[in-house]
Design a protein around this motif. Structure first.
Motif, PDB file in Angstrom:
ATOM      1  N   ARG A   1       0.804  -1.220   0.000  1.00  0.00           N
ATOM      2  CA  ARG A   1       0.000   0.000   0.000  1.00  0.00           C
ATOM      3  C   ARG A   1       0.838   1.272   0.000  1.00  0.00           C
ATOM      4  O   ARG A   1       0.290   2.372  -0.080  1.00  0.00           O
ATOM      5  N   ILE A   2       2.151   1.139   0.126  1.00  0.00           N
ATOM      6  CA  ILE A   2       3.012   2.318   0.133  1.00  0.00           C
ATOM      7  C   ILE A   2       3.958   2.269  -1.077  1.00  0.00           C
ATOM      8  O   ILE A   2       4.242   1.216  -1.626  1.00  0.00           O
ATOM      9  N   GLY A   3       4.420   3.441  -1.472  1.00  0.00           N
ATOM     10  CA  GLY A   3       5.408   3.553  -2.531  1.00  0.00           C
ATOM     11  C   GLY A   3       6.574   4.384  -2.025  1.00  0.00           C
ATOM     12  O   GLY A   3       6.395   5.297  -1.206  1.00  0.00           O
TER      13      GLY A   3
ATOM     14  N   TYR B   1       2.559  -6.620  -7.315  1.00  0.00           N
ATOM     15  CA  TYR B   1       1.467  -5.911  -6.648  1.00  0.00           C
ATOM     16  C   TYR B   1       0.098  -6.504  -6.962  1.00  0.00           C
ATOM     17  O   TYR B   1      -0.856  -6.280  -6.226  1.00  0.00           O
ATOM     18  N   ARG B   2      -0.018  -7.240  -8.065  1.00  0.00           N
ATOM     19  CA  ARG B   2      -1.336  -7.710  -8.491  1.00  0.00           C
ATOM     20  C   ARG B   2      -2.042  -8.580  -7.454  1.00  0.00           C
ATOM     21  O   ARG B   2      -3.263  -8.468  -7.284  1.00  0.00           O
ATOM     22  N   PRO B   3      -1.347  -9.449  -6.700  1.00  0.00           N
ATOM     23  CA  PRO B   3      -2.055 -10.241  -5.683  1.00  0.00           C
ATOM     24  C   PRO B   3      -2.644  -9.401  -4.556  1.00  0.00           C
ATOM     25  O   PRO B   3      -3.504  -9.876  -3.813  1.00  0.00           O
ATOM     26  N   TYR B   4      -2.177  -8.142  -4.416  1.00  0.00           N
ATOM     27  CA  TYR B   4      -2.634  -7.294  -3.308  1.00  0.00           C
ATOM     28  C   TYR B   4      -3.550  -6.172  -3.790  1.00  0.00           C
ATOM     29  O   TYR B   4      -3.800  -5.207  -3.070  1.00  0.00           O
ATOM     30  N   ALA B   5      -4.060  -6.294  -5.013  1.00  0.00           N
ATOM     31  CA  ALA B   5      -4.875  -5.219  -5.574  1.00  0.00           C
ATOM     32  C   ALA B   5      -6.143  -4.977  -4.765  1.00  0.00           C
ATOM     33  O   ALA B   5      -6.607  -3.847  -4.639  1.00  0.00           O
TER      34      ALA B   5
ATOM     35  N   ALA C   1       8.412   6.238 -11.499  1.00  0.00           N
ATOM     36  CA  ALA C   1       7.506   5.200 -12.010  1.00  0.00           C
ATOM     37  C   ALA C   1       7.560   3.955 -11.139  1.00  0.00           C
ATOM     38  O   ALA C   1       6.528   3.344 -10.837  1.00  0.00           O
ATOM     39  N   ILE C   2       8.765   3.570 -10.729  1.00  0.00           N
ATOM     40  CA  ILE C   2       8.924   2.398  -9.860  1.00  0.00           C
ATOM     41  C   ILE C   2       8.219   2.625  -8.526  1.00  0.00           C
ATOM     42  O   ILE C   2       7.580   1.720  -7.975  1.00  0.00           O
TER      43      ILE C   2
ATOM     44  N   PRO D   1       0.108   3.395  -4.999  1.00  0.00           N
ATOM     45  CA  PRO D   1       0.151   3.415  -3.527  1.00  0.00           C
ATOM     46  C   PRO D   1      -0.858   4.370  -2.906  1.00  0.00           C
ATOM     47  O   PRO D   1      -1.224   5.386  -3.505  1.00  0.00           O
ATOM     48  N   GLU D   2      -1.279   4.029  -1.704  1.00  0.00           N
ATOM     49  CA  GLU D   2      -2.123   4.927  -0.916  1.00  0.00           C
ATOM     50  C   GLU D   2      -1.273   6.010  -0.243  1.00  0.00           C
ATOM     51  O   GLU D   2      -1.754   7.105   0.024  1.00  0.00           O
ATOM     52  N   LEU D   3      -0.016   5.674   0.038  1.00  0.00           N
ATOM     53  CA  LEU D   3       0.922   6.607   0.670  1.00  0.00           C
ATOM     54  C   LEU D   3       2.231   6.529  -0.093  1.00  0.00           C
ATOM     55  O   LEU D   3       2.783   5.450  -0.286  1.00  0.00           O
ATOM     56  N   LEU D   4       2.726   7.684  -0.521  1.00  0.00           N
ATOM     57  CA  LEU D   4       3.938   7.734  -1.339  1.00  0.00           C
ATOM     58  C   LEU D   4       5.000   8.575  -0.650  1.00  0.00           C
ATOM     59  O   LEU D   4       4.759   9.726  -0.272  1.00  0.00           O
ATOM     60  N   PHE D   5       6.199   7.990  -0.477  1.00  0.00           N
ATOM     61  CA  PHE D   5       7.345   8.698   0.078  1.00  0.00           C
ATOM     62  C   PHE D   5       8.251   9.131  -1.075  1.00  0.00           C
ATOM     63  O   PHE D   5       8.697   8.291  -1.865  1.00  0.00           O
ATOM     64  N   LEU D   6       8.526  10.413  -1.173  1.00  0.00           N
ATOM     65  CA  LEU D   6       9.375  10.949  -2.236  1.00  0.00           C
ATOM     66  C   LEU D   6      10.581  11.646  -1.604  1.00  0.00           C
ATOM     67  O   LEU D   6      10.433  12.678  -0.951  1.00  0.00           O
TER      68      LEU D   6
END
Length: 304
Positions: free
Chosen positions: A80-82, A107-111, A155-156, A162-167
């Motif tokens: 759920r995070i990126g 990620y597909r199994p956790y869609a 992109a990766i 993700p629901e939460l993205l760290f940049l």
């Protein structure tokens, strides 16, 4: 933890041996919010991010990210995070499209995720277009320029929707056009995909453009918390009004620029001279930030 809150941090403390780098940090991040974390080197930004990502254990305090303790969370939570790191190594022989398609498969199994609608990974070609690599989808990673490589990093980080993205310093190496495109992407992710974003940057202009809210870390404490405008008004000082009247140039510092300008034009209507070349210079985020980090005291007042 409320479903409207993505991140909740209370009393976060971190020490490396006898050196304490975080001193009881408290903050929350609302769902869909873009929060920018600012601070000089050594302020504790990286440590804070690594704890939220589950890569480092805190010395004390409570951390909840998407309702879970990152230190104990499972693979479903991690899906759920990126994360977009400053840099990372991979096999340069991968082609852009093949690499992203390969990663999407994880990620597909956790869609389908409890408590919300399905969030399948982005279709690979759509994702490539989103980050501006459409002309390089068949290129080998080793042949990409620094800016193109950074787009691939982004992109990766978002391939799993993700629901939460760290940049972490996401636009390092971007030219102005690429930086503008990335800013548009951040706004789309936040507005359309309901993605919460925590971003670190040293680019104050970028912070001002992207942030719904800004946290400034200094000496391991939250020195300020608020919008860019609120921080500038409350921390950096007064506004400066400049104008010409009867051939003379005037400058006036005031805490109420709006009221001062209103009075100025009221005087003009009383035939006290035409007001020309009016300019109001308000405190910038840059002046706010520099005024705070130049202060080497161990703690600063939190601005709400």
């Amino acid at each position: 933890m409320s479903s409207s809150i993505s991140v909740e941090v209370s009393g976060l403390t971190m020490s490396y041996g006898t050196t304490k780098v975080l001193h009881g940090v408290d903050f929350t991040i609302a769902r869909g919010e873009v929060l920018v974390l600012l601070g000089p080197n050594g302020a504790g930004k990286t440590t804070t991010i690594e704890i939220l990502e589950g890569f480092r254990l805190p010395s004390a305090g409570t951390v909840r990210v998407l309702g879970e303790d990152p230190a104990k969370a499972d693979e479903l939570w991690r899906s759920r995070i990126g994360v977009v790191l400053q840099s990372w190594r991979d096999h340069g022989r991968w082609r852009v499209r093949d690499l992203l398609d390969h990663l999407a498969a994880f990620y597909r199994p956790y869609a389908t995720r409890a408590g919300g609608p399905p969030r399948p990974p982005y279709p690979t070609d759509e994702l490539i277009e989103m980050v501006g690599l459409g002309e390089h989808r068949r290129a080998k990673v080793a042949t990409l320029s620094g800016g193109q490589r950074r787009r691939l990093d982004v992109a990766i980080g978002i391939v799993g929707r993700p629901e939460l993205l760290f940049l972490d310093e996401p636009t390092a190496g971007f030219d102005p056009a690429a930086r503008r495109d990335f800013h548009d992407l951040v706004h789309r992710l936040s507005d359309l995909q309901d993605t919460t974003i925590l971003l670190t940057t040293h680019d104050l202009d970028e912070a001002e453009k992207l942030a719904d809210r800004i946290l400034i870390l200094h000496h391991g404490r939250i020195a300020a918390d608020g919008t860019a405008d609120a921080l500038a008004r409350q921390v950096a000082g007064t506004a400066e009004v400049r104008w010409s009247q009867d051939g003379q140039r005037h400058v006036h510092a005031t805490d109420d620029a709006t009221g001062f300008v209103r009075d100025l034009f009221a005087q003009e209507r009383m035939d006290r001279g035409r007001v020309e070349d009016l300019e109001v210079r308000r405190p910038s985020l840059e002046s706010t930030y520099l005024s705070m980090v130049a202060d080497e005291r161990p703690s600063l007042e939190v601005v709400r």
